[in-house]
Design an enzyme around this catalytic site. Structure first.
Site: not given
Ligand code: CAA
Length: 380
Positions: A125, A128, A131, A156, A268, A340, A363, A365
């Site tokens: 997902l 660069p 995130g 990442w 300890r 230490g 997953e 922040t």
């Molecule tokens: N569950 C279900 N749907 C969700 C949601 C959630 N938690 N969060 C947002 N959505 C949906 C919204 O309902 C919206 O849907 P519609 O457009 O159909 O109405 C859509 O997603 C867009 O949401 P927003 O309008 O709220 O968009 P935003 O940009 O303001 O916020 C965000 C989105 C919540 C910040 C999102 O971008 C996000 O979760 N970002 C974090 C990404 C992430 O967790 N990345 C992790 C990478 S994977 C990883 O780390 C795996 C690994 O290797 C260990």
């Protein structure tokens, strides 16, 4: 919510505990130092059904519930959080997504080998420049007859180097912004799929993380998961469950830090007796235990709600938020209790701190968890 675990849940937890102590712990220090991937351990976890814990047996999984998954993942991460994240990504992100949105053909081809541990998956997902702001991704998938041509860079990516199946989000319609994102299942070895150098990380060093790039990578339309334009919803809903997994991983680190502090403080000696007699140490241990228990209740509540078919996004975010904070705090306190000795490799607690920090980042922040929680509370 029933606070008693079933016999099956206890048996799964105990199996994970025994396996961790006997098969994971002996090599964990060396793998951390050398940043070596635990191939043999992952293979054995697959044989136990731990790589597809919540997938039904007909699709190669163990058919366990989410509570059992949390219990097993905590035990494994208590001993080695690198093994924990490899397992978590395969279970909560890749297997869940295919099980939930895949066709029977996709389940046969991709899910069966992933859930039975024969193959490993990764979740692509982040980019660069996308995130936390995940809607801003640029990877494209342009339709070409029965195929899509993928171009772009993901970074990442946990399991990126060693994955057999890449769960990829890409834009099929830029005009529609995040509603134009789709999910593709891409096989390792597909022409145009390349992985970058393995990241040299602070912690979880035995897991692999790298960049994955798609250069005119041709993928058949049968590898589109859930239909065009559903990719962002799939990613968000999948990550809600993923946060339960990372919460459990953080619980493991927090619990390990607590147990190491209890053990060490009883042996300890300072000022004429074990340091466990000092109130300064007793208070640290009390706080560590209270916080890990509170975080565990939240993570388990999210798991229970998921098993019950209830909404759980807010609870999963709360569980990850508190468990990851507790993992970092408990690891810091464990180092303080060890003095230490806590600052050198021999005593493990320095690794707990290095491993803990990422749970506040991947997953979603901690700041993103607060966005998810506050939006759930403030919505009309
Ligand atoms: N569950 C279900 N749907 C969700 C949601 C959630 N938690 N969060 C947002 N959505 C949906 C919204 O309902 C919206 O849907 P519609 O457009 O159909 O109405 C859509 O997603 C867009 O949401 P927003 O309008 O709220 O968009 P935003 O940009 O303001 O916020 C965000 C989105 C919540 C910040 C999102 O971008 C996000 O979760 N970002 C974090 C990404 C992430 O967790 N990345 C992790 C990478 S994977 C990883 O780390 C795996 C690994 O290797 C260990």
């Amino acid at each position: 919510m029933d606070f008693n675990f079933s016999e099956e849940q206890i048996a799964i937890r105990d199996t994970a505990r025994d396996f961790s102590i006997n098969e994971i712990a002996p090599t964990s220090i060396e793998r951390d130092i050398k940043a070596e991937f635990p191939f043999e351990i992952i293979k054995k976890l697959g044989e136990f059904g731990f790589m597809g814990m919540m997938v039904p047996p007909e699709w190669g999984g163990a058919g366990f519930d989410t509570i059992s998954y949390v219990l097993a993942l905590e035990e494994i991460s208590k001993v080695d959080a690198s093994v924990g994240v490899i397992m978590s990504v395969n279970n909560s992100l890749v297997c869940y997504g295919i099980n939930h949105w895949g066709t029977d053909g996709q389940k046969e081809r991709f899910l069966k080998p992933l859930a039975s541990g024969i193959k490993l998956g990764c979740f692509c997902l982040s980019e660069p420049e996308a995130g936390s702001d995940a809607t801003q991704q640029k990877t494209e998938a342009i339709k070409d007859g029965d195929y899509y041509i993928l171009n772009g860079i993901k970074n990442w990516i946990t399991n990126g180097k060693n994955a057999d199946v890449y769960f990829v989000q890409a834009m099929t319609d830029k005009e529609k912004k995040h509603k134009g994102i789709s999910t593709f299942l891409v096989d390792k070895g597909t022409e145009g799929l390349e992985t970058g150098i393995k990241e040299d990380k602070l912690g979880i060093r035995s897991s692999d993380t790298c960049t994955v790039s798609f250069n005119n990578c041709r993928v058949h339309k049968d590898q589109l998961l859930g239909g065009e334009g559903t990719g962002f919803r799939i990613a968000m809903e999948t990550l809600n469950g993923g946060r339960i997994g990372i919460g459990a991983q953080a619980l493991g680190i927090a619990q390990a830090s607590l147990e190491a502090s209890v053990r060490y403080s009883k042996t300890r000696k300072a000022f004429g007796s074990p340091i466990s007699n000092l109130q300064a140490i007793q208070f640290k241990i009390s706080d560590m235990a209270t916080n890990v228990e509170a975080a565990r209740m939240l993570v388990l509540e999210a798991a229970w709600r998921k098993d019950m078919g209830m909404e759980f996004a807010k609870e999963a975010a709360m569980g990850k938020l508190l468990a990851s904070k507790t993992a970092v705090n408990n690891a810091l306190e464990a180092i303080q209790v060890h003095g230490g000795y806590g600052y050198v490799r021999e005593y493990l607690v320095e690794r707990y701190l290095r491993d803990a920090k990422i749970t506040e980042i991947y997953e979603g922040t901690s700041e993103i968890q607060k966005v998810v929680i506050s939006r759930a509370l403030l919505k009309d």
